[in-house]
Design an enzyme around this catalytic site. Structure first.
Site, PDB file in Angstrom:
ATOM      1  N   HIS A 129      44.233  35.257  56.384  1.00 12.55           N
ATOM      2  CA  HIS A 129      44.935  36.228  57.240  1.00 12.55           C
ATOM      3  C   HIS A 129      44.445  36.196  58.685  1.00 12.55           C
ATOM      4  CE1 HIS A 129      47.161  37.915  53.962  1.00 12.55           C
ATOM      5  NE2 HIS A 129      46.083  38.332  53.322  1.00 12.55           N
ATOM      6  N   ASP A 147      47.894  32.080  47.333  1.00  9.69           N
ATOM      7  CA  ASP A 147      47.522  33.493  47.277  1.00  9.69           C
ATOM      8  C   ASP A 147      48.786  34.350  47.204  1.00  9.69           C
ATOM      9  OD1 ASP A 147      44.812  35.194  48.198  1.00  9.69           O
ATOM     10  OD2 ASP A 147      46.686  36.228  48.620  1.00  9.69           O
ATOM     11  N   ASP A 184      45.312  36.282  42.888  1.00  6.85           N
ATOM     12  CA  ASP A 184      45.937  37.596  42.791  1.00  6.85           C
ATOM     13  C   ASP A 184      47.402  37.527  42.371  1.00  6.85           C
ATOM     14  OD1 ASP A 184      46.377  36.332  45.194  1.00  6.85           O
ATOM     15  OD2 ASP A 184      45.789  38.021  46.454  1.00  6.85           O
TER      16      ASP A 184
END
Length: 347
Positions: free
Chosen positions: A165, A201, A290
């Site tokens: 990020h 992700d 995730d």
């Protein structure tokens, strides 16, 4: 398979996260990396090594030197002004619209302003040990990269804090330095070859996309929760395909709610065809776990078996592969999921 790990990550030990208008225990914490380490250390197929130090040159190859400087000194400056503070979170964010019709802002002088100038959200507190931990994650990523460049078919860097990020100029989303982007940039620029960064992700790697959006030497391919419902909300749509020389080199697969193993594997298979067509010399994987069916802050439905199927698909590309850890928040399942993905890759 070789695994690179450093206990430096333990120095970034947040106790509070501000999310969904509440302060609560953080989803991103030291137990995540330790759960993976414990599982892989008990499996003879994995051999652990400590990272070597790489300094700051690889970081400023990707990131604004001002971000590096702030992360190095920011906590101490804040703690000097506010003695006794443990975790530093912005209470002000610079937005360009604040200076609409005016000159562009310079970095604020006040420490409260500087935090909101370099950080873009509230879930990523800065602690006394954060900078050392983030530097350790970069060293982990770069050491893993060197193992593959030296002949390993694949290697795994247990990076924490994660990185995807973080943009060229901003930290946030639990990320301080973009570990995978630093590796991809370094290989592309030092070898003159093409590199693909594959991001699996659940949360779109907005930082990685921003860093490479106008480049044709690094392909960015991401499978993630549709930003219509998933963080980071304003980036990661399918029509974001790159700009300038990079047009066509940015590929997003926004995944539907509760996408299961078959749905996810089918999208990954399509992505791998496009990677093969790009012709990279090296694959960097931002490995988020995730997408798992019981992850507490995500909404896909990939199982542990599905993780193994994904790793096996990536193995079929036949590319030297650097795997770097990103997210994954069902701590009880993290070790088994990492193990399954990496065994599928050929550990």
């Amino acid at each position: 398979m070789k695994v690179v790990y450093t206990p430096a990550h333990l120095q970034h030990d947040p106790h509070v996260e501000i999310e969904n208008s509440s302060a609560h225990n953080p989803w991103e914490h030291i137990g995540r990396a330790e759960a993976i380490r414990e599982t892989l250390a008990a499996d003879s197929r994995f051999q652990f090594s400590a990272p070597t130090e790489w300094g700051t040159d690889p970081i400023v190859g990707v990131h604004n030197p001002g971000l590096l400087k702030f992360l190095e000194e920011g906590w101490q400056l804040y703690a000097t002004k506010y003695p006794g503070v443990r975790e530093v979170t912005p209470d002000f964010f610079y937005r360009p619209a604040l200076r609409d019709k005016m000159s562009e802002v310079r970095e604020p002088q006040a420490i409260n302003g500087r935090i909101g100038y370099w950080c873009f959200e509230t879930t990523t507190p800065l602690l006394e040990g954060t900078y050392a931990a983030a530097r350790g994650a970069v060293d982990t990523a770069m050491t893993t990269m060197q193992m593959v460049l030296d002949g390993e078919r694949a290697a795994y860097g247990l990076c924490r804090p994660p990185g995807h990020h973080a943009t060229a100029d901003l930290y946030g989303g639990y990320c301080f330095f973009n570990n995978a982007a630093i590796v991809a940039h370094h290989v592309a620029r030092t070898t003159g070859t093409k590199v693909t960064l594959l991001d699996v992700d659940y949360h779109h790697g907005n930082g990685s996309q921003q860093i490479f959006y106008d480049r044709d030497d690094v392909q960015y391919v991401s499978l993630h929760g549709d930003p219509a419902r998933a963080y980071p909300y304003s980036i990661g749509f399918a029509d974001e395909t790159g700009s300038g020389r990079g047009l066509g080199c940015n590929i997003n697969y926004p995944m539907p709610l509760r996408a299961d193993d078959d749905t996810y594997v089918a999208a990954l298979a399509d992505a791998l065809e496009r990677i093969s067509a790009f012709g990279p010399s090296l694959l960097v994987v931002s490995l988020g776990l995730d997408t798992f069916i019981t992850d507490p802050i995500c909404d896909l439905a990939v199982t542990t078996d599905g993780m193994g199927r994904c790793g096996a698909l990536v193995r079929q590309l036949g590319l030297p592969t650097v795997v770097l850890q990103e997210g994954g928040y069902d701590v009880a399942a993290l070790g088994a999921n990492a193990q399954s993905w990496l065994v599928g890759l050929g550990a």
